[in-house]
Every structure is written in structure tokens, then in C-alpha cells.
Design a protein around this motif. Structure first.
Motif, mmCIF file in Angstrom:
data_model
loop_
_atom_site.group_PDB
_atom_site.id
_atom_site.type_symbol
_atom_site.label_atom_id
_atom_site.label_comp_id
_atom_site.label_asym_id
_atom_site.label_seq_id
_atom_site.Cartn_x
_atom_site.Cartn_y
_atom_site.Cartn_z
ATOM 1 N N ALA A 68 0.303 24.544 -7.248
ATOM 2 C CA ALA A 68 -0.141 24.129 -8.583
ATOM 3 C C ALA A 68 -1.667 24.192 -8.695
ATOM 4 N N GLY A 69 -2.363 23.775 -7.627
ATOM 5 C CA GLY A 69 -3.815 23.798 -7.653
ATOM 6 C C GLY A 69 -4.379 25.190 -7.816
ATOM 7 N N ILE A 70 -3.823 26.165 -7.096
ATOM 8 C CA ILE A 70 -4.352 27.528 -7.191
ATOM 9 C C ILE A 70 -3.975 28.178 -8.522
ATOM 10 N N ILE A 71 -2.790 27.860 -9.062
ATOM 11 C CA ILE A 71 -2.395 28.435 -10.352
ATOM 12 C C ILE A 71 -3.305 27.938 -11.462
ATOM 13 N N ILE A 72 -3.514 26.621 -11.531
ATOM 14 C CA ILE A 72 -4.388 26.071 -12.574
ATOM 15 C C ILE A 72 -5.812 26.570 -12.389
ATOM 16 N N GLY A 73 -6.288 26.608 -11.135
ATOM 17 C CA GLY A 73 -7.637 27.084 -10.880
ATOM 18 C C GLY A 73 -7.834 28.527 -11.294
ATOM 19 N N MET A 74 -6.879 29.391 -10.975
ATOM 20 C CA MET A 74 -6.971 30.798 -11.352
ATOM 21 C C MET A 74 -6.925 30.973 -12.866
ATOM 22 N N ASN A 86 -11.702 21.393 -14.124
ATOM 23 C CA ASN A 86 -13.127 21.149 -13.895
ATOM 24 C C ASN A 86 -13.479 21.279 -12.418
ATOM 25 N N LEU A 87 -12.563 20.856 -11.552
ATOM 26 C CA LEU A 87 -12.784 21.072 -10.122
ATOM 27 C C LEU A 87 -12.877 22.564 -9.828
ATOM 28 N N ALA A 88 -11.996 23.343 -10.446
ATOM 29 C CA ALA A 88 -12.023 24.794 -10.241
ATOM 30 C C ALA A 88 -13.339 25.399 -10.719
ATOM 31 N N ARG A 89 -13.841 24.941 -11.865
ATOM 32 C CA ARG A 89 -15.111 25.456 -12.367
ATOM 33 C C ARG A 89 -16.255 25.140 -11.412
ATOM 34 N N ALA A 90 -16.261 23.927 -10.876
ATOM 35 C CA ALA A 90 -17.325 23.539 -9.951
ATOM 36 C C ALA A 90 -17.235 24.338 -8.653
ATOM 37 N N VAL A 91 -16.024 24.514 -8.130
ATOM 38 C CA VAL A 91 -15.852 25.278 -6.896
ATOM 39 C C VAL A 91 -16.227 26.736 -7.118
ATOM 40 N N LEU A 92 -15.827 27.297 -8.254
ATOM 41 C CA LEU A 92 -16.147 28.693 -8.552
ATOM 42 C C LEU A 92 -17.649 28.897 -8.657
#
Length: 272
Positions: free
Chosen positions: A114-120, A255-261
Motif C-alpha cells: 500500500a505504501g509503494i502504491i500510494i507513493g508512486m 506527503n511522506l512520499a513527496r518528502a522522500v522523493l
């Protein structure tokens, strides 16, 4: 200064400003310099004209965050009796002698997915919809406060709607359950508005609120599988209020994905 060749005004359509013959060479040279300068001004910002997949480090970070946080969140629901794991046998996770959660072997992998799907989805749709830089460049404080509010909503849903919560939810009237469901949805929408507010965030949150329950319905109704059960289901073996919890997870993970990216993009720019 030379006027722009094309002026797009809000509500005025498109206006073409044709330059004089002698100005065209200077315009081409000037625009080329601006493009070159713009390409290096902010190396950590994703390019809106590129749909390349994020780096492997981004994927690893999103999978790991989902696999670590997900079982703890689901542990709230297990603690309050919202759900119960069956097969394989669940186990307790303890840290320094303190019980963190009860989970099953397959749960971290599912939340990691779920984390990678939402992040992508966030990473790709931010480029497609050209999300403004100020919305993509999320501060660390906003990321962690958003995740904390998501954790709180997860806990509240279990405490109010679980049979081992503040009171036995199995004895509650349908009006009470409906009222709590409305509150959960209002909190989820407020979470999106405060911590995200972008069209991409709303789209991904809506997809999560739809896709999450669909996946659970498949897991719960697959022949010969007995992974877990909800104590008070009302639609194909799931409680419908769970969709609001999924929606709230969109901006938190996004938002976590945006920060990590942004962090991984900056690291790659330094290595070039």
C-alpha cells in the motif's frame, strides 16, 4: 525587455504578441538561457515533463514505512476487537517489554505494498497534473503531524466502533454508528484540506478509499482463505466506515512520499 510571444491570462484566453523581425533572434537566445537556468535552479523538484519512475531508494523507503507503520495501526483495530486474525496464527510484537501490536506474518507485506502504491501515485500524478512546487515541498513537521493525525483517526475508529472500545459497539444503535462514520469522513476530508489540499491528493485519497476496501473484500471472500474477520461487518464482510480511514491515509502517506522523493532527488543531483 521583449514581450512574451504568448500571453495566457486567467479568463482572457490566449494572446499572441508577435515580435519585430530583428527581435526574434534575441528572443530565441534569451528563452534558451532561461530554460538552461531553470533546469538547474531546483534539482530536487520533480520535472513535470518527465514520467520516469522514482529511484529505487524511494521505493524501498515507502515499502519500509508502510511495513513498519501498518501493523501498528492495524494493531489498534485488533486491540479494540474490530478485527481478529485467524490463519496464519497471529503473534505479538513487543518493544522493550511493551506490547506494540498483534499482527500476522502477511500484514507488513500488505501495508508495504500500500505504501509503494500510494507513493508512486503521488509521484506520477504530481508530474502529470503539474502540482505547484509549494505543495510538493512539504516540511518534515507537516509530514509527521499529518501521520500523527492519521494514527489518531485509526485509534478513534477502533475505540468508538470496536466491541472492546469505550463501550461494546455491538450494542450501539445504527444511528450511533452512522454518526461516528460521518465524523470519521469529516475528519478525513479535513485532514486532506489541512495537510494536502491538492487535486492529486484528493484523487489518490479517493482511490485509496475505494481500492482498500475492494482488496479487503477479495481477501475476506477468497475461497478457502481464513486470514481474518471483522467483528461487525455490514458489507461483504467489511465495515463500510473503514473507507474513511483509508481516505485519511492518502495525504499522510502522500506527503511522506513527496518528502522522500525530494530528498532522493536532491541526493541524486549531488552525485551527478
Amino acid at each position: 525587455l521583449v514581450a512574451p510571444l504568448v500571453d495566457v491570462g486567467a479568463g482572457r484566453g490566449v494572446r499572441f504578441n508577435l515580435p519585430e523581425r530583428g527581435q526574434r533572434g534575441r528572443i530565441a537566445k534569451s528563452s534558451g538561457c532561461r530554460r538552461a537556468a531553470g533546469s538547474t535552479s531546483n534539482p530536487s523538484a520533480p520535472s513535470s515533463d518527465s514520467l520516469d519512475l522514482p529511484p529505487l531508494s524511494f521505493s524501498i523507503a515507502m515499502i519500509a514505512s508502510g511495513a513498519l507503520l501498518g501493523p501498528i495501526l492495524d494493531g489498534f483495530h485488533s486491540h479494540f476487537g474490530v478485527l481478529k486474525y485467524h490463519d496464519p496464527v497471529p503473534f505479538l510484537v513487543e518493544l522493550f517489554g511493551i506490547q506494540v501490536c498483534e499482527t500476522a506474518a502477511w500484514v507488513p507485506a500488505l501495508f508495504g505494498l500500500a505504501g509503494i502504491i500510494i507513493g508512486m501515485l503521488y509521484a506520477l500524478l504530481d508530474r502529470i497534473f503539474d502540482t505547484p512546487a509549494e505543495s510538493r515541498n512539504v516540511g518534515v513537521d507537516k509530514v509527521f503531524i499529518g501521520i500523527a493525525c492519521f494514527i489518531l483517526q485509526y485509534w478513534v475508529s477502533g475505540a468508538l466502533l470496536g466491541p472492546f472500545g469505550f463501550f461494546d459497539a455491538s450494542l450501539a444503535s445504527p444511528l450511533f454508528t452512522t454518526g461516528v462514520t460521518v465524523v470519521l469522513w469529516l475528519l478525513a476530508l479535513l485532514h486532506w484540506r489541512v495537510f494536502d489540499g491538492t487535486s492529486v491528493g484528493f484523487i489518490v485519497s479517493a482511490l485509496t478509499a475505494f481500492g482498500g476496501p475492494i482488496i479487503e473484500i477479495a481477501l475476506l471472500n477468497f475461497p478457502s482463505w481464513d486470514l481474518y474477520t471483522y467483528s461487525l461487518p455490514d458489507f461483504f464482510k467489511i465495515p463500510t466506515w473503514i473507507a474513511a480511514v483509508y481516505f485519511c491515509g492518502g495525504p499522510a502517506v502522500g506527503n511522506l512520499a513527496r518528502a522522500v522523493l525530494r530528498a532522493t532527488a536532491a541526493r541524486r543531483a549531488e552525485d551527478v
